[in-house]
Design a protein around this motif. Structure first.
Motif, short mmCIF file in Angstrom:
data_model
loop_
_atom_site.label_atom_id
_atom_site.label_comp_id
_atom_site.label_asym_id
_atom_site.label_seq_id
_atom_site.Cartn_x
_atom_site.Cartn_y
_atom_site.Cartn_z
N LYS A 113 75.43 -2.21 20.22
CA LYS A 113 75.17 -1.09 21.14
C LYS A 113 76.32 -0.89 22.13
O LYS A 113 76.18 -0.15 23.11
CB LYS A 113 73.84 -1.28 21.88
CG LYS A 113 73.80 -2.28 23.00
CD LYS A 113 72.42 -2.27 23.64
CE LYS A 113 72.36 -3.13 24.90
NZ LYS A 113 73.07 -2.49 26.01
N TYR B 17 74.10 1.89 18.58
CA TYR B 17 72.69 2.19 18.81
C TYR B 17 72.38 1.98 20.30
O TYR B 17 73.15 1.34 21.02
CB TYR B 17 71.82 1.28 17.95
CG TYR B 17 70.40 1.76 17.78
CD1 TYR B 17 70.13 3.06 17.38
CD2 TYR B 17 69.32 0.91 18.05
CE1 TYR B 17 68.83 3.51 17.24
CE2 TYR B 17 68.02 1.35 17.89
CZ TYR B 17 67.78 2.66 17.50
OH TYR B 17 66.49 3.10 17.36
N HIS B 18 71.26 2.52 20.75
CA HIS B 18 70.95 2.46 22.17
C HIS B 18 70.28 1.15 22.59
O HIS B 18 70.01 0.95 23.77
CB HIS B 18 70.07 3.64 22.58
CG HIS B 18 68.70 3.59 21.96
ND1 HIS B 18 68.44 4.14 20.71
CD2 HIS B 18 67.53 3.06 22.40
CE1 HIS B 18 67.18 3.95 20.42
NE2 HIS B 18 66.60 3.30 21.42
N GLU B 19 69.99 0.26 21.63
CA GLU B 19 69.37 -1.03 21.96
C GLU B 19 69.93 -2.09 21.02
O GLU B 19 70.56 -1.77 20.00
CB GLU B 19 67.85 -0.95 21.82
CG GLU B 19 67.38 -0.69 20.41
CD GLU B 19 65.85 -0.68 20.31
OE1 GLU B 19 65.35 -0.96 19.19
OE2 GLU B 19 65.18 -0.40 21.32
#
Length: 640
Positions: free
Chosen positions: A170, A136-138
């Protein structure tokens, strides 16, 4: 309740079986595998969406940490509150959630300050996330963040917020965290505090349901726009139909312009807004003001006034902007959905314009081929004129033939034409100029494009509409090209007027010959000058130019006038100008003297001096003819 004086948590972690139930001291516990918890986490994310699930898991972790802090407070006779506080990280490890290593620890419980940072090893939450999802990006350790904040806040007596700065979920090598009180975080934590607001699962599901409904509505509108515009495209509908379709689907006014900010189509149904003609004009000028000095490459939103909003999307074909499509709304600004709708419409409009452009280019090539046949005069002229009439073009009306040549530019890619510059903007600008003129004056131009040369038929009717003559038109084109290329060469040859279809071949040769005269002058005079040459200025020399080379004709003129021109330049006299007036006045001494405001005796002296320098008797008819040809040649070459 059994209490202990030992604050080692391992001493109080014991189980008593009471008919299948397990207890932590006297507190009943439920043990669950991390895989099962991971499935629950996945179901929450799939149902609520990851951002909503994040809020749910944060608050769940917060309450778990808060409750365990209270439980440990009662179970253990702690020596001090700091031991109670530190036990929270031990509970992470005992519960199998993560191994916590603080790296920076600055805590004063009496003053209520808390600043701790460190890393988590082997986070069960990150592992479970990666079992079900991609990176995930965070950071995604939501439970651990919430648990740390809830436990610490209970111990501190004030809110402490944990933030994860790095996360295995991430793609980072380890999970890292920072924790401070709300006061110490300041405004940096404002957005995160929203996630801790109380909201039950029913509210979350209701929000998700409304979001799904909204997404369904957006999908329906987007699908409708794509379907209806595509159908209109396949039916070969015009831009007016495109504007109406988009306006009906969005219930918003739609405005379509070309790359010159001229109105192609607009539509607004009175049931949702009543727009007067002056308002369309205001939009047109507003968009032109915002966009004309730069290239708009993506959709942008503009606020015309405090309650008027415009969303503008460029119509792009092969990296060039060919127009703009806009929607207008009062009060509420535009969001991502409208941007998506408009970009879909812009893409379909681009296909429509590309189709029209391809059709026009095909027709232009066909007309260019016909024009080339006409210029070669190898085919029956009447047949070519008839074929032009199929395109709605009347070749029997008066026309000029104008040829533009730019030696350093080409209309074709560099790979097709050797030894040409990469830039082709001047010729491109010239073609765009003709496109604009066709739209503005409701006319058509027949063009023949060959590498760095363009020949265009300019009808007398168009010049009357424009209220200029052919000379001013050529000067306007010359200024346009010079504006684009600054210093490079440009030659423009203008023929005499063509009043009969049989004359086109001759007029074409005139325009080409006029350019050749310019080139010959540059070669002989060792200069590089851009010029406009009109065939009607060449007079009967055009007859000679057809039979002789321009270089030879100029050399012939030099035999008579070179010494005279040199004498004028050296002595600041006007003998060549005097000779011109004398020949034009049929060698009438008195008439020439009057026109030049010179005395008779002075004029006699000038004529005598001229005859001495050029070695010619001006009283002989043959001499006068030779001088007249020489003078006109000098005029054609701009040497007078």
């Amino acid at each position: 309740m059994t209490s202990t004086k030992n604050n080692e948590l391992s001493n109080i972690f014991s189980f008593f079986n009471h008919g299948g139930d397990y207890y932590f001291q006297e507190k009943r516990m439920v043990i669950s595998s991390t895989d099962a918890w991971g499935v629950l986490r996945k179901d929450l994310i799939d149902t609520l969406g990851i951002q909503r699930a994040k809020r749910f898991l944060l608050r769940y972790g917060w309450n778990c940490g808060k409750n365990e802090a209270r439980m440990l407070k009662d179970l253990v006779d702690w020596e001090n509150d700091m031991d109670w506080l530190v036990a929270g990280s031990q509970m992470h490890q005992i519960g199998g959630r993560v191994l916590s290593y603080p790296e920076y620890f600055q805590v004063d419980m009496e003053k209520g300050t808390f600043h701790v940072s460190g890393h988590w090893v082997d986070s069960y939450e990150a592992k479970q996330h990666l079992q079900h999802y991609a990176l995930y990006h965070e950071p995604i350790c939501y439970f651990l963040i919430g648990y740390g904040g809830g436990y610490t806040s209970e111990c501190m007596g004030k809110r402490v917020i944990f933030k994860e700065t790095e996360c295995v979920g991430k793609g980072d090598k380890q999970c890292r965290y920072v924790a401070k009180t709300v006061e110490e975080w300041g405004s940096e934590i404002d957005d995160d505090l929203i996630n801790y607001e109380e909201q039950d699962i029913a509210d979350e599901l209701d929000i998700v349901y409304r979001r799904v409904e909204r997404q369904s509505e957006i999908l329906h509108v987007g699908t409708s726009i794509t379907k209806n515009l595509t159908f209109a495209l396949l039916q070969d509908k015009g831009m007016n139909d495109f504007a109406k379709i988009l306006a009906d689907d969005l219930s918003l006014p739609v405005f379509i312009q070309n790359q010159y900010f001229e109105d192609i189509a607009h539509y607004a149904e009175e049931t949702y807004v009543n727009i007067q003609e002056y308002q369309w004009e205001n939009m047109r000028e507003f968009i032109k003001q915002k966009v004309s000095d730069r290239v708009l490459t993506q959709t942008e939103s503009y606020e015309m006034t405090s309650h008027q909003h415009l969303l503008v999307s460029p119509i792009i074909i092969q990296n060039d902007v060919y127009g703009y499509i806009s929607i207008y709304r009062e009060r509420a600004p535009f969001g991502d959905a409208e941007t998506d709708f408009l970009e879909r419409a812009a893409s379909i409009c681009a296909v429509k314009m590309l189709n029209e452009r391809t059709a026009i280019q095909t027709e232009e090539r066909m007309k260019g081929d016909l024009l080339e046949e006409l210029f070669k005069s190898e085919t029956n002229t009447a047949d070519i004129v008839k074929r032009f009439s199929y395109f709605g073009y009347n070749m029997n009306t008066p026309h000029y033939v104008v040829t533009f040549e730019l030696p350093n530019y080409s209309l074709f890619p560099e790979s097709e034409v050797p030894n040409t510059n990469k830039g082709n903007s001047p010729l491109k600008a010239l073609m765009n100029f003709f496109d604009r003129e066709e739209t503005h004056f409701h006319t058509n131009f027949v063009k023949l494009q060959k590498y760095n040369k363009v020949t265009v038929l300019i009808s007398e009717g168009y010049l009357h509409k424009k209220k200029i003559d052919i000379k001013r038109f050529a000067e306007e084109c010359y200024a346009l090209i010079q504006k684009e290329q600054k210093t490079d060469l440009v030659y423009i040859g203008v023929s005499k007027i063509c009043t009969d279809a049989e004359q086109y071949s001759k007029r074409y040769k005139e325009s080409i010959k006029a350019i050749e005269v310019s080139k010959a002058r540059n070669r002989l005079m060792n200069t590089i000058n851009s010029t406009i040459v009109h065939a009607d200025e060449l007079g009967h020399i055009m007859i000679l130019l057809d039979a002789r080379k321009p270089e030879e004709l100029l050399a012939y003129a030099h035999e008579f006038l070179a010494d005279l021109k040199s004498y004028d330049e050296k002595n600041s006299t006007e003998l060549i100008r005097t000779l011109y007036y004398y020949i034009e006045n049929e060698c009438n001494l008195h008439k020439t003297a009057r026109e030049m405001n010179v005395s008779i005796s002075g004029m006699r002296y000038r004529i005598t001096r001229i005859e001495e320098i050029i070695g010619v008797d001006l009283s002989k008819a043959s001499s006068k003819f030779e001088i007249q040809i020489s003078l006109q040649t000098y005029m054609v070459f701009n040497l007078l």
